[in-house]
Design a protein around this motif. Structure first.
Motif, PDB file in Angstrom:
ATOM      1  N   ASN C  54       2.327  -2.976  -4.845  1.00  0.00           N
ATOM      2  CA  ASN C  54       2.954  -4.273  -4.587  1.00  0.00           C
ATOM      3  C   ASN C  54       2.015  -5.443  -4.832  1.00  0.00           C
ATOM      4  N   ALA C  55       0.735  -5.145  -4.960  1.00  0.00           N
ATOM      5  CA  ALA C  55      -0.237  -6.224  -5.139  1.00  0.00           C
ATOM      6  C   ALA C  55      -0.580  -6.468  -6.603  1.00  0.00           C
ATOM      7  N   TYR C  56      -0.734  -5.424  -7.389  1.00  0.00           N
ATOM      8  CA  TYR C  56      -1.367  -5.594  -8.706  1.00  0.00           C
ATOM      9  C   TYR C  56      -0.559  -6.504  -9.628  1.00  0.00           C
ATOM     10  N   GLN C  57       0.762  -6.521  -9.446  1.00  0.00           N
ATOM     11  CA  GLN C  57       1.598  -7.260 -10.377  1.00  0.00           C
ATOM     12  C   GLN C  57       1.383  -8.775 -10.322  1.00  0.00           C
ATOM     13  N   SER C  58       0.781  -9.246  -9.247  1.00  0.00           N
ATOM     14  CA  SER C  58       0.527 -10.693  -9.186  1.00  0.00           C
ATOM     15  C   SER C  58      -0.819 -11.060  -9.810  1.00  0.00           C
TER      16      SER C  58
END
Lengths: 278, 278, 278
Positions: C54-58
């Motif tokens: 959920n974090a890497y995409q930002s």
């Protein structure tokens, strides 16, 4: 880019850490600020010394360490800056620096008298941050204060070896996030005393006959994975990443199933013995 | 290098803080991101205001503060950006900004309507980060939205002074990591009312006759160290680093031996009185 | 400036995170290090995968993610580096990468054999940091190791749809800092199955008839603010910022009044059903 690290007992909820970082960036924007820990137990000198001692060695030369623990100035808690092994340590004379240096003479040790007029009850912000920025800008220590040679002597408890060299009695000096028990018995000390003998470690009734070099060493990888019994939670002794004897549970989870500390009923300051047998 | 600070109630376990930082760095790599706190109690406006109010003053001009507390957009929780004392505050209209400004008119206050189409339930990431990067790139506020003048009025409780000016009744507005009790009674207010009289502070039955300027002031340094009785855990009143009256324990450790809050049985919102006696 | 993120189960008290950052900056000063989380439950593969997914995409392209969870090397826990969707992931072969990629073939997957001689029980420091710095300097993966194709298959539990497509049975895969319950049922899945029918979500006895798109949607803003009853603590279902079905309390405060997890008596791994009714 110079690195300034922070080791404090401020916790992470209040504004104190943010204020300290703001004070640093206000003077010197071109630095990396690295948090080592802000969760030192309040005023715990030995814990702070343990953390900074195990952390600083991975930082590059010229790194500046601010230690904001028990730092309020008094006539016997002077503000100091020390150059030791090519790194700078800014700290009150509260005992941390003598634990850190372990009798090795620092390259330089200075009592801070610059910024004296800014003395208040948040010295890491009003004094230490300014000293750090002065050093980061390439400033020298002699501008900041005068040589100091009365480092408060607080020593870590050292292991005791009996006269016939059959028993080392050590102490638990730290319990980490996993609940693993770190002792003051180094790999070097055991190897020096061992002299080919068998080993027997006793930690409050639990006996270990082997000291592993990695957590995974207790797993037998010759057995296919699907046939291996789980070793999770198994008690073990090993040399940790700082080459200290550690009592651990394999893959422990302190806050859920419990760790070595809770399951073995051992705490900071308790003793561990290493016996050598012919 | 511009500084962007973060003050949120996200905690440190989840991915939310990482996502927010990723969103900022995706747009603007040349910034320092500083965590002020991510442990504001969920949706606690007063606590967030207290933290940011005490933190921002140590940051340099031009710093951009993102406040991710109670930030979901609604018709009465508009997204705002404020220029105040040369620093930027990006926050919903939830009361925090009016506590922060304390009736002082900000240099500029704008309702954000750029990035409207990105409105979702993570506005700090989808709106505030973009506004912060716009400002960091040197963008002006008028591009982002339109002037706003309906700041939600939430005020901190202010101390009450009785008519003959013999008693100030203040409130505990914050309890810090050490368990120390911070009141809304400022040094300036006490000095204004005092007028040469003696002082008596009452905190739930405990009476203090003196307000110290530092924690160490309770130690008598004329007695040689080895003969001094420990003062650790002693109750005291002092002016803290923000010049507010604070009730503290000398070298307290909230999570082990307890702090002023637990030992005096005092909590957020409780009252403290300062009496002036001829 | 390249970004290196850290996701670990080290906690924030010990020196481990500081040591890792020191090791990175010792090799490569010109990087931003971003903490995603250091509070993964010890050795919890699924939780780590959820957080990083959920974090890497930002984060921007080229970001390097170090995952220090269950990373000690063994013959079936090889050290890997993966290029996936233009970002790098350095992780042991412990199942996290297969959850992350969800059957999508990564651009590149390499078993690390450079730095083999540095293998110890702190591989994130002694191996992963070096690999990250190699990549940050523009180094290629083929220098670091050899292609690898035996990614350990650990899959997240996927929702079950009954044969006549009237019920989706999902699982709570994460409980966040607010106590909100995040399920593995995506907005896309519900929209695919729904086909114009009414919806009924059951979470341990509590029934929801509507899935909101924002927390504030439960407030009726047509009623003037002073006449509105508070909705704080009201149970609701919504699509969260990752487009997953979430059971939440409006403005909940897990550690004080309790959150959805404690008040509904639901935990990680428990089931939630979505029924579709003509």
């Amino acid at each position: 880019m110079t690195i300034i690290t922070l080791t404090t007992d401020y916790g992470l909820k209040d504004h104190y850490v943010g204020v300290l970082k703001g004070a640093i960036y206000s003077e010197q924007k071109d630095v990396h600020i690295v948090d080592i820990s802000h969760q030192i137990n309040p005023f715990n000198i030995n814990q702070a010394a343990y953390i900074i001692q195990n952390a600083y060695q991975s930082f590059p030369k010229g790194t500046i360490h601010i230690i904001g623990v028990s730092a309020e100035w008094s006539i016997d808690n002077q503000h100091l800056v020390m150059l030791f092994k090519d790194q700078y340590f800014i700290c009150a004379n509260n005992g941390i620096l003598s634990i850190l240096t372990e009798n090795i003479l620092p390259e330089s040790l200075v009592e801070i008298n610059a910024f004296e007029s800014d003395k208040d009850n948040f010295p890491a912000k009003s004094i230490f941050a300014k000293v750090a920025c002065h050093i980061a800008r390439g400033g020298t220590l002699d501008v900041i204060g005068k040589p100091f040679n009365q480092l408060k002597e607080t020593r870590n408890i050292t292991p005791i070896i009996n006269t016939n060299k059959t028993i080392i009695t050590g102490t638990i000096i730290y319990i980490d996030h996993f609940g693993n028990l770190i002792t003051n018995i180094s790999k070097a000390l055991i190897q020096k005393i061992k002299n080919g003998r068998a080993i027997e470690i006793t930690a409050r009734g639990t006996v270990f006959k082997k000291i592993h070099n990695s957590y995974n060493e207790i797993i037998n990888y010759e057995i296919p994975k699907e046939n291996r019994a789980t070793k999770d939670g198994e008690k073990m002794a090993l040399y940790n990443s700082n080459n200290l004897l550690e009592i651990a549970l394999y893959k422990s989870d302190l806050f859920n199933e419990g760790g070595a500390s809770t399951l073995l009923g051992l705490n900071y300051g308790n003793q561990i013995t290493v016996k050598f047998k012919d």
